[in-house]
Design a protein around this motif. Structure first.
Motif, PDB file in Angstrom:
ATOM      1  N   GLU A  12      13.115  18.691  -2.461  1.00  0.00           N
ATOM      2  CA  GLU A  12      11.870  18.974  -2.651  1.00  0.00           C
ATOM      3  C   GLU A  12      11.356  19.781  -1.677  1.00  0.00           C
ATOM      4  OE1 GLU A  12      10.230  15.196  -5.581  1.00  0.00           O
ATOM      5  OE2 GLU A  12      10.915  14.890  -3.486  1.00  0.00           O
ATOM      6  N   ARG A  13      11.872  19.555  -0.533  1.00  0.00           N
ATOM      7  CA  ARG A  13      11.195  20.243   0.908  1.00  0.00           C
ATOM      8  C   ARG A  13      11.268  21.628   0.987  1.00  0.00           C
ATOM      9  NH1 ARG A  13      14.102  16.071   5.386  1.00  0.00           N
ATOM     10  NH2 ARG A  13      12.858  14.460   4.796  1.00  0.00           N
ATOM     11  N   MET A  14      10.465  22.188   1.593  1.00  0.00           N
ATOM     12  CA  MET A  14      10.509  23.838   1.742  1.00  0.00           C
ATOM     13  C   MET A  14      11.791  24.259   2.635  1.00  0.00           C
ATOM     14  SD  MET A  14       7.473  25.984   3.222  1.00  0.00           S
ATOM     15  CE  MET A  14       7.881  26.250   4.967  1.00  0.00           C
ATOM     16  N   PRO A  15      12.417  25.312   2.077  1.00  0.00           N
ATOM     17  CA  PRO A  15      13.654  25.516   2.907  1.00  0.00           C
ATOM     18  C   PRO A  15      13.289  26.156   4.198  1.00  0.00           C
ATOM     19  CG  PRO A  15      13.308  27.138   0.990  1.00  0.00           C
ATOM     20  CD  PRO A  15      12.326  26.071   0.874  1.00  0.00           C
ATOM     21  N   PRO A  16      14.126  26.064   5.133  1.00  0.00           N
ATOM     22  CA  PRO A  16      14.154  26.651   6.488  1.00  0.00           C
ATOM     23  C   PRO A  16      13.983  28.089   6.432  1.00  0.00           C
ATOM     24  CG  PRO A  16      16.167  25.728   6.421  1.00  0.00           C
ATOM     25  CD  PRO A  16      15.488  25.186   5.074  1.00  0.00           C
ATOM     26  N   GLN A  49       0.742  -1.285   0.101  1.00  0.00           N
ATOM     27  CA  GLN A  49      -0.152   0.146  -0.191  1.00  0.00           C
ATOM     28  C   GLN A  49       0.818   1.288   0.080  1.00  0.00           C
ATOM     29  OE1 GLN A  49      -2.913  -0.024   3.005  1.00  0.00           O
ATOM     30  NE2 GLN A  49      -4.554  -0.243   1.690  1.00  0.00           N
ATOM     31  N   SER A  50       1.896   1.239   0.890  1.00  0.00           N
ATOM     32  CA  SER A  50       2.683   2.282   0.954  1.00  0.00           C
ATOM     33  C   SER A  50       3.630   2.711  -0.134  1.00  0.00           C
ATOM     34  CB  SER A  50       3.684   2.437   2.218  1.00  0.00           C
ATOM     35  OG  SER A  50       4.648   1.450   2.032  1.00  0.00           O
ATOM     36  N   ALA A  51       3.638   1.662  -0.929  1.00  0.00           N
ATOM     37  CA  ALA A  51       4.404   2.076  -2.302  1.00  0.00           C
ATOM     38  C   ALA A  51       3.546   2.899  -3.286  1.00  0.00           C
ATOM     39  CB  ALA A  51       4.752   0.495  -2.969  1.00  0.00           C
ATOM     40  N   LYS A  52       2.034   2.569  -2.966  1.00  0.00           N
ATOM     41  CA  LYS A  52       1.463   3.448  -3.999  1.00  0.00           C
ATOM     42  C   LYS A  52       1.372   4.951  -3.381  1.00  0.00           C
ATOM     43  CE  LYS A  52      -1.467  -0.686  -4.730  1.00  0.00           C
ATOM     44  NZ  LYS A  52      -2.608  -1.400  -4.336  1.00  0.00           N
ATOM     45  N   MET A  53       1.446   5.050  -2.246  1.00  0.00           N
ATOM     46  CA  MET A  53       1.357   6.601  -1.399  1.00  0.00           C
ATOM     47  C   MET A  53       2.410   7.207  -1.887  1.00  0.00           C
ATOM     48  SD  MET A  53      -1.509   6.335   0.313  1.00  0.00           S
ATOM     49  CE  MET A  53      -1.226   7.307   1.830  1.00  0.00           C
ATOM     50  N   PRO A  54       2.232   8.765  -1.941  1.00  0.00           N
ATOM     51  CA  PRO A  54       3.533   9.558  -2.299  1.00  0.00           C
ATOM     52  C   PRO A  54       4.398   9.346  -1.145  1.00  0.00           C
ATOM     53  CG  PRO A  54       1.451  10.931  -1.730  1.00  0.00           C
ATOM     54  CD  PRO A  54       1.006   9.466  -1.851  1.00  0.00           C
ATOM     55  N   GLY A  55       5.531   9.128  -1.592  1.00  0.00           N
ATOM     56  CA  GLY A  55       6.736   8.832  -0.430  1.00  0.00           C
ATOM     57  C   GLY A  55       7.092  10.216   0.196  1.00  0.00           C
ATOM     58  N   PHE A  56       8.256  10.024   1.070  1.00  0.00           N
ATOM     59  CA  PHE A  56       8.756  11.084   1.673  1.00  0.00           C
ATOM     60  C   PHE A  56       9.368  11.833   0.575  1.00  0.00           C
ATOM     61  CE2 PHE A  56       8.801   7.907   4.996  1.00  0.00           C
ATOM     62  CZ  PHE A  56       8.039   8.712   5.839  1.00  0.00           C
TER      63      PHE A  56
END
Ligand code: HEM
Length: 234
Positions: free
Chosen positions: A77-81, A65-72
Motif C-alpha cells: 500500500e506504500r508509495m514506491p521509492p 483506541q489505536s485499534a480504531k485508528m487506521p493502522g500502518f
C-alpha cells in the motif's frame, strides 16, 4: 389543624417510595494464575524470559483506541521509492538519455555553442604578446624617448592636425597634447579606436568611453605640449 398540615405536607413523599439509584457494577479482571508472578515456579520462569512486556499493555485503553485508528500501511500500500539515478552507466562528456537519471542533475555537457565575439567596435581587444598594461608601465618608466620632441611646446589645432598617422599620432586630452604612437599597440580598446582621435582633440570621445581612465598618468611620458588657440593669421 397541625396534624392536617403535616399529613398534607408529607403525603407526596410518603406515598411514593424513593427510587434506589442503580448500584454501579465493576468488572474486575484477574490475571491468569500463570502471570501473577507470585508462585515460586513462575518467578524462575520470568528470570529466564528476556521478552519485554507488551507496550501498551494488553487490554489497555491505548490499545483499544489505536485499534480504531487506521493502522500502518502494508508494503504494497506504500508509495514506491523514487527511481535510483543510474550513475553507474554515466560517462563523462556524454549526456544522459532523457529517460534515465534525475532532471535535477547538473548537465554533463552543453550543446549550446559559446556566443561569438562581437565584431562591433567598442569592446576590449586581444593585445599582442608583450603589450599588456604591465608591459606599458615598464616601457614608460624605462627612460625610452616616447615624446619624440626635445621640449614641451604650445601646439595649435593646425599643428596637431598634421600628426594623424599611425607612426606619428598625437591627440589632445584636457588641454594636454600627447604622442600616442608608442601606446597604440598597448591600448585595450584597440589601435583603431585610438586612431579616431589622432590629430585632433579627443577629450570628448575619451570621456564618453572611459572617464575613469587616468590619461595623465598613463601617458605622462608621452606629453609633448599644450593645446593653444590658433594664432591669428597675418
Ligand atoms: C590615449 C588615450 C587613451 C588611453 C590612455 C586609453 C586607455 C584605455 C584603457 C586603460 C582601457 C581599459 C579600460 C578598462 O579596462 O576599464 C581602455 C579601453 C578602451 N578604450 Fe581607451 N584609452 C584612450 C583613448 C581612447 C579613445 C580616444 C577611445 C575611443 C575612440 C578609446 C576607446 C576604448 C575602448 C572602446 C575601450 C574598451 C572599453 C571596454 O570594453 O572596457 N580609448 N582604454
Amino acid at each position: 389543624m397541625t396534624s392536617y398540615l403535616r399529613n398534607w405536607l408529607y403525603s407526596g413523599t410518603s406515598s411514593a417510595e424513593p427510587e434506589t439509584p442503580p448500584v454501579p457494577t465493576f468488572q474486575t479482571f484477574s490475571p491468569p494464575a500463570s502471570d501473577d508472578g507470585e508462585g515460586e515456579d513462575t518467578e524462575t520462569e520470568q528470570q529466564d524470559d528476556d521478552t519485554p512486556p507488551a507496550f501498551p499493555s494488553l487490554n489497555s485503553a491505548q490499545r483499544v483506541q489505536s485499534a480504531k485508528m487506521p493502522g500502518f500501511l502494508s508494503d504494497s500500500e506504500r508509495m514506491p521509492p523514487p527511481p535510483v539515478p543510474s550513475l553507474s552507466v554515466r560517462r563523462p562528456g556524454v549526456p544522459n538519455p532523457p529517460s534515465s537519471g534525475s532532471s535535477l542533475l547538473v548537465p554533463t555537457t552543453t550543446t549550446k555553442p559559446p556566443p561569438k565575439p562581437s565584431k562591433k567596435a567598442g569592446g576590449k581587444v586581444a593585445l599582442s604578446p608583450g603589450h599588456s598594461p604591465l608591459d606599458w608601465a615598464a616601457l614608460k618608466s624605462s627612460g625610452a624617448d616616447l615624446r619624440g620632441v626635445d621640449s614641451l611646446m604650445r601646439i595649435p589645432p593646425s599643428v596637431l592636425k598634421k600628426h594623424n598617422k599611425r607612426d606619428d599620432a598625437w591627440s589632445a586630452f584636457n588641454g594636454k597634447v600627447y604622442n600616442m604612437t608608442a601606446y597604440l599597440p598597448f591600448h585595450p580598446g584597440g589601435e583603431r579606436e585610438l586612431m579616431r582621435v589622432a590629430g585632433r582633440d579627443g577629450t570628448q570621445l575619451f570621456a564618453s568611453t572611459h572617464a575613469w581612465v587616468n590619461v595623465d598618468f598613463m601617458l605622462d611620458s608621452c606629453l609633448v605640449g599644450f593645446l593653444v588657440p590658433e594664432p591669428p593669421s597675418p
